[in-house]
Design an enzyme around this catalytic site. Structure first.
Site, PDB file in Angstrom:
ATOM      1  N   LYS A  52      27.550 -27.540  40.557  1.00  0.00           N
ATOM      2  CA  LYS A  52      28.939 -27.834  40.223  1.00  0.00           C
ATOM      3  C   LYS A  52      28.848 -29.519  40.230  1.00  0.00           C
ATOM      4  O   LYS A  52      29.376 -30.156  39.267  1.00  0.00           O
ATOM      5  CB  LYS A  52      29.667 -27.834  41.581  1.00  0.00           C
ATOM      6  N   GLN A  96      31.802 -26.064  50.175  1.00  0.00           N
ATOM      7  CA  GLN A  96      31.036 -24.821  49.844  1.00  0.00           C
ATOM      8  C   GLN A  96      31.136 -23.708  51.092  1.00  0.00           C
ATOM      9  O   GLN A  96      30.814 -24.064  52.131  1.00  0.00           O
ATOM     10  CB  GLN A  96      29.443 -25.499  49.760  1.00  0.00           C
ATOM     11  N   ASP A 119      39.488 -25.097  44.760  1.00  0.00           N
ATOM     12  CA  ASP A 119      38.872 -23.781  44.689  1.00  0.00           C
ATOM     13  C   ASP A 119      40.072 -22.802  44.826  1.00  0.00           C
ATOM     14  O   ASP A 119      39.815 -21.489  44.587  1.00  0.00           O
ATOM     15  CB  ASP A 119      38.428 -23.472  46.052  1.00  0.00           C
TER      16      ASP A 119
END
Ligand code: GUN
Length: 278
Positions: A52, A96, A119
């Site tokens: 990422k 995460q 997200d």
């Protein structure tokens, strides 16, 4: 033989488009910035987080990295999120998952401001998606829609069957395919006659989490098959939820593993970071 839907190539095109958009934003004095938070050192999570950060660097998005020890308390993590919510320099926040067991994931997801929820996991983001208003969309399902659109797969009026009902993939996928005017069926572990239902699909999306479960007997001739699964086999090779060798001869189009859905997830995360300004 099925056409191969090349996610690596399509994600590369999207990243190059984003790179241009970031340049244009920079010229207006706008600097997209993603805060990436990792708690602990789960090897798979470390790989994802690094990819990422590399993706951000490629398209010109600034990334701030917060690597916290495994024993970080929930309170400390929530404090960091509150600071990032209040930081005007940061426009996207990614924590995460999975988090260590002593931390309540739902509470953490809810703590992220929906305006920075790149997200698309916050209940408000999911709510916006379900009623069709503007908001962040979970990256993997959003990436699958891009794969379909950019491969000219018709969705309007088509039968779409999704196998899997997770909050991250199956459920948002169903909402997105409805938005694309498909007729959507969601199957799961309690579904009766799974094979029969899958065989109705013009577009079959496998997000089951079982290696090579979907073979040719689940697939209609000419169907588009999207494989969300990723598993490492004993010989070290990667495979998906779809038995590629079996399905390839029946499907009209298919995503490979690796190089199908996987690279799209990061491309859509980067898209979400940039779309804050669009
Ligand atoms: N863990 C596995 N996939 C994801 C993802 O898309 N986002 C976050 N935050 N964690 C994950």
């Amino acid at each position: 033989m099925a056409k191969i839907i090349n996610g690596k190539e399509i994600s590369g095109i999207i990243k190059d488009e984003l790179k241009e958009q970031v340049k244009a934003l920079n010229a207006e004095g706008k600097y997209p910035c993603l805060a990436v938070v990792l708690v602990g050192s789960d090897p798979a999570s470390c790989v994802y987080v690094n990819n990422k950060k590399k993706g951000c660097e490629y398209v010109g998005i600034k990334s701030l990295s917060y690597e916290l020890p495994e024993d970080t308390t929930e309170e400390k993590l929530l404090e960091l999120i509150a600071r990032l919510n209040a930081n005007d320099e940061v426009n996207g926040i990614l924590v995460q998952l999975p988090l260590p067991k002593h931390i309540d994931e739902d509470r953490v997801i809810k703590a992220i401001s929906p305006d920075k929820d790149v997200d698309g996991f916050h209940p408000e983001s999911v709510g916006r998606l379900s009623i069709g208003t503007k908001g962040y969309v979970s990256c993997t399902p959003a990436g699958i829609v891009q794969l379909l659109k950019r491969s000219n797969v018709e969705t309007d009026g088509k039968e779409c069957v999704i196998v899997g009902r997770s909050n991250i993939v199956g459920k948002p996928m169903a909402l997105l395919m409805l938005r694309e005017n498909a007729t959507v069926t969601v199957c799961h572990s309690h579904t009766k006659n799974l094979q029969e239902i899958c065989k109705r699909a013009d577009i079959l999306i496998a997000a089951v989490g079982k290696p090579k479960m979907i073979d040719a007997s689940y697939v209609k001739e000419g169907a588009t098959v999207i494989d969300v699964g990723i598993h490492r086999m004993e010989d070290g090779h990667l495979c998906g939820d779809v038995d590629f060798d079996s399905v390839e001869s029946v499907a009209g189009a298919i995503t490979p593993v690796p190089g199908g859905v996987g690279p799209m997830t990061i491309a859509m995360l980067l898209y979400n970071c940039v779309s804050y300004y669009l």
